[in-house]
Every structure is written in C-alpha cells, then in structure tokens.
Write an enzyme that holds these catalytic residues in place. Structure first.
Site, PDB file in Angstrom:
ATOM      1  CD  GLU A  45      -2.812   1.453   2.322  1.00 22.76           C
ATOM      2  OE1 GLU A  45      -3.711   2.297   2.222  1.00 22.76           O
ATOM      3  OE2 GLU A  45      -2.607   0.793   3.355  1.00 22.76           O
ATOM      4  CD  GLU A  70       2.304   8.245   4.980  1.00 23.73           C
ATOM      5  OE1 GLU A  70       1.265   7.777   4.509  1.00 23.73           O
ATOM      6  OE2 GLU A  70       2.687   9.416   4.755  1.00 23.73           O
ATOM      7  CG  ASP A 123      -2.013  13.357  -0.528  1.00 24.86           C
ATOM      8  OD1 ASP A 123      -2.917  13.284   0.318  1.00 24.86           O
ATOM      9  OD2 ASP A 123      -0.819  13.160  -0.259  1.00 24.86           O
ATOM     10  CE  LYS A 127      -3.584  25.787  -6.101  1.00 28.22           C
ATOM     11  NZ  LYS A 127      -2.736  26.516  -5.169  1.00 28.22           N
ATOM     12  CG  ASP A 159     -12.717  11.579  -1.882  1.00 22.18           C
ATOM     13  OD1 ASP A 159     -11.523  11.211  -1.891  1.00 22.18           O
ATOM     14  OD2 ASP A 159     -13.061  12.765  -1.677  1.00 22.18           O
ATOM     15  CB  THR A 197      -8.544   3.459   3.960  1.00 23.43           C
ATOM     16  OG1 THR A 197      -9.236   4.614   3.499  1.00 23.43           O
ATOM     17  CG2 THR A 197      -8.290   2.517   2.800  1.00 23.43           C
ATOM     18  CE1 TYR A 199      -6.477  10.530   5.360  1.00 27.68           C
ATOM     19  CE2 TYR A 199      -7.609  12.018   3.865  1.00 27.68           C
ATOM     20  CZ  TYR A 199      -6.621  11.779   4.801  1.00 27.68           C
ATOM     21  OH  TYR A 199      -5.776  12.798   5.173  1.00 27.68           O
TER      22      TYR A 199
HETATM   23  C1  LIG Z   1      -4.942  11.143   1.951  1.00 28.00           C
HETATM   24  S1  LIG Z   1      -3.875  10.085   2.812  1.00 28.00           S
HETATM   25  C2  LIG Z   1      -4.679   8.495   2.744  1.00 28.00           C
HETATM   26  C3  LIG Z   1      -4.210   7.556   3.816  1.00 28.00           C
HETATM   27  C4  LIG Z   1      -4.789   6.129   3.760  1.00 28.00           C
HETATM   28  N1  LIG Z   1      -4.358   5.431   2.566  1.00 28.00           N
HETATM   29  C5  LIG Z   1      -6.283   6.145   3.832  1.00 28.00           C
HETATM   30  O1  LIG Z   1      -6.932   5.863   2.828  1.00 28.00           O
HETATM   31  O2  LIG Z   1      -6.812   6.417   4.914  1.00 28.00           O
HETATM   32  C6  LIG Z   1      -2.548   9.887   1.624  1.00 28.00           C
HETATM   33  C7  LIG Z   1      -1.265   9.429   2.290  1.00 28.00           C
HETATM   34  O3  LIG Z   1      -0.328   9.162   1.258  1.00 28.00           O
HETATM   35  C8  LIG Z   1       0.938   9.650   1.663  1.00 28.00           C
HETATM   36  N2  LIG Z   1       1.703   9.953   0.425  1.00 28.00           N
HETATM   37  C9  LIG Z   1       1.372  10.854  -0.516  1.00 28.00           C
HETATM   38  N3  LIG Z   1       2.271  10.887  -1.503  1.00 28.00           N
HETATM   39  C10 LIG Z   1       3.223   9.970  -1.167  1.00 28.00           C
HETATM   40  C11 LIG Z   1       4.433   9.556  -1.779  1.00 28.00           C
HETATM   41  N4  LIG Z   1       4.842  10.110  -2.941  1.00 28.00           N
HETATM   42  N5  LIG Z   1       5.174   8.604  -1.178  1.00 28.00           N
HETATM   43  C12 LIG Z   1       4.753   8.055  -0.003  1.00 28.00           C
HETATM   44  N6  LIG Z   1       3.612   8.415   0.637  1.00 28.00           N
HETATM   45  C13 LIG Z   1       2.849   9.356   0.066  1.00 28.00           C
HETATM   46  C14 LIG Z   1       0.632  10.894   2.465  1.00 28.00           C
HETATM   47  O4  LIG Z   1       1.671  11.240   3.343  1.00 28.00           O
HETATM   48  C15 LIG Z   1      -0.644  10.476   3.190  1.00 28.00           C
HETATM   49  O5  LIG Z   1      -0.382   9.914   4.454  1.00 28.00           O
END
Ligand SMILES: C[S@@+](CC[C@H](N)C(=O)[O-])C[C@H]1O[C@@H](n2cnc3c(N)ncnc32)[C@H](O)[C@@H]1O
Length: 222
Positions: A45, A70, A123, A127, A159, A197, A199
């Site tokens: 993941e 992460e 994420d 933009k 979403d 998850t 989120y």
């Molecule tokens: C919006 S959160 C979602 C967390 C979890 N997957 C959930 O669904 O509850 C996105 C996570 O991805 C991590 N993340 C984003 N870009 C990343 C990258 N390039 N490498 C590692 N982690 C990343 C962020 O730090 C964040 O904790």
C-alpha cells in the site's frame, strides 16, 4: 484528517518491530525477510496512512506479505503504534512498514517483486501544475510496472472524481488494462469484501460515493 505532529516519532519508529529500518537492504529478498512462501503474494500500500487497511488485509489474507509505505514519519508512527498495540496472538506477522517516498520504490523492490499495489485515497493534487505529484502520474506508473509481477494488479480507491478520471487516462496512456471500474463501490459487487481505510470511513460517512479501479500492467513491463 491530517495527522498532527507526533513527538519522538524517530524513536517510536526505531523501536517498532513492524518498521523496516533498512528497506533498501531487502531489495529482491522481501518474501524471505517476511517469512512468506516464494509463491505467496507480496502486497504494497503506497501512502498507507495510519495502517487500518493494512492491518485488516493482513488478517484477511495471512499467508500474503503486506508492506505499507508512507513518506511522513508522524503518520507512519500512528501505523506503527496501531500494529504494536495488537495482541500477540493476533499480531500480523508478515507485515512491515517503510518510511520512504514512492519515487524510491525501484530502489526498495526488485523488478517483478510486488504482486499487488494499493493506492487508497491518494492525495488528489487538484492543481494542474502539481499533476506530476499524483501517484498515478507518468512519474510513478513506469516504476510500478517494473516492480510488479507480470500478473500483478494495481487497485485504486478514491472519492475524487478528478483523480479517478486522471488515473484512468494516465493508466491507459501507459498501456495498462482496466479490469474493474466502479463509480460507487458500496453499490457494486465489490462492497462485500471491501476493507475500508481511515479516509474511506470518513468520506463514506459523509455520503460520498467511492470510485474503485483495478488495472493490470502492460505485458512488456519495461
Ligand atoms: C490522503 S492520505 C490516505 C491515507 C490512507 N491510505 C487512507 O486511505 O486512509 C494519503 C497518504 O499518502 C501519503 N503519500 C502521498 N504521496 C506519497 C508519496 N509520494 N510517497 C509516499 N507516501 C505518500 C501521504 O503522506 C498520506 O499519508
């Protein structure tokens, strides 16, 4: 939903048996390191957040290997604390957490080592000038292709209508085959064994439909 700063996160990460301290040294040897069979699936993941999905998936499929990547230490800390709190008789033994950036995946995993990749609520980077940061942009897909087995699968849940549309297009342009595409996961045949998850619980409680896709890498995998 953003996690707050966690005091002593380096110490917490260093002390957790679930956190892989030297992920680069395991390149090509992850199955052995996790103690799973050579033919068992190795699942990753990317952006695992606080680890709910990983823990539940490891319980659902205990013979597989589970790795959460992460990039934010304080967030990974929450995942480590979650795993550390599980009672010994229910502990997920084939699970590791890695603090790293997804662009480093090719240095952490050998070609063809990963069976499944999960992108959960990545994420959306709305933009246009930030579109390369999206985890389904053309900066990331060639890396995923290389580290995945030829019969591997990438699953994405989001979403975000825009991230979903972008991902479908980006995957198609990179030669991936879309096997599953649902615009309302809860109303789909995939709702039954879906693991939510953090989120996803949040957005579902707000009544937001969740998109789901499963994609398969191009045959050449170069
Ligand atoms: C919006 S959160 C979602 C967390 C979890 N997957 C959930 O669904 O509850 C996105 C996570 O991805 C991590 N993340 C984003 N870009 C990343 C990258 N390039 N490498 C590692 N982690 C990343 C962020 O730090 C964040 O904790």
């Amino acid at each position: 939903m953003r996690s707050h700063y966690v005091k002593n996160s380096p110490q917490i990460l260093a002390a957790s048996e679930y956190v892989e301290q030297e992920p680069f040294a395991n390149r090509g040897k992850w199955r052995e390191s996790l103690g799973i069979a050579p033919e068992a699936p190795l699942c990753l993941e990317i952006g695992c957040g606080k680890g709910r999905f990983l823990e539940e998936m490891a319980r659902q499929e205990p013979e597989a290997g589970w790795i959460g990547l992460e990039r934010i230490s304080s967030v990974l800390c929450r995942a480590a604390q979650r795993m550390d709190a599980v009672a010994e008789d229910q502990a997920p033994h084939h699970l590791r957490l890695i603090r790293a950036e997804a662009l480093q995946l090719g240095e952490i995993f050998a070609n063809g080592e990963i069976s499944r990749i999960y992108l959960n609520f990545s994420d959306p980077w709305p933009k246009v000038k930030h579109c390369k940061r999206r985890l389904t942009s053309d900066r990331f897909l060639p890396i995923y292709r290389r580290i995945m087995t030829p019969d591997g699968c990438l699953q994405l849940k989001t979403d975000s209508d825009d991230l979903f549309a972008f991902s479908l297009q980006s995957l198609a342009e990179d030669g991936w085959r879309i096997g599953v595409r649902e615009d309302d996961l809860q109303a789909s045949p995939y709702a039954g064994d879906n693991i939510m998850t953090e989120y996803e619980i949040f957005f579902t409680a707000q009544g937001k439909p969740i998109h789901l896709l499963r994609a398969f890498p191009p045959v050449s995998g170069t």
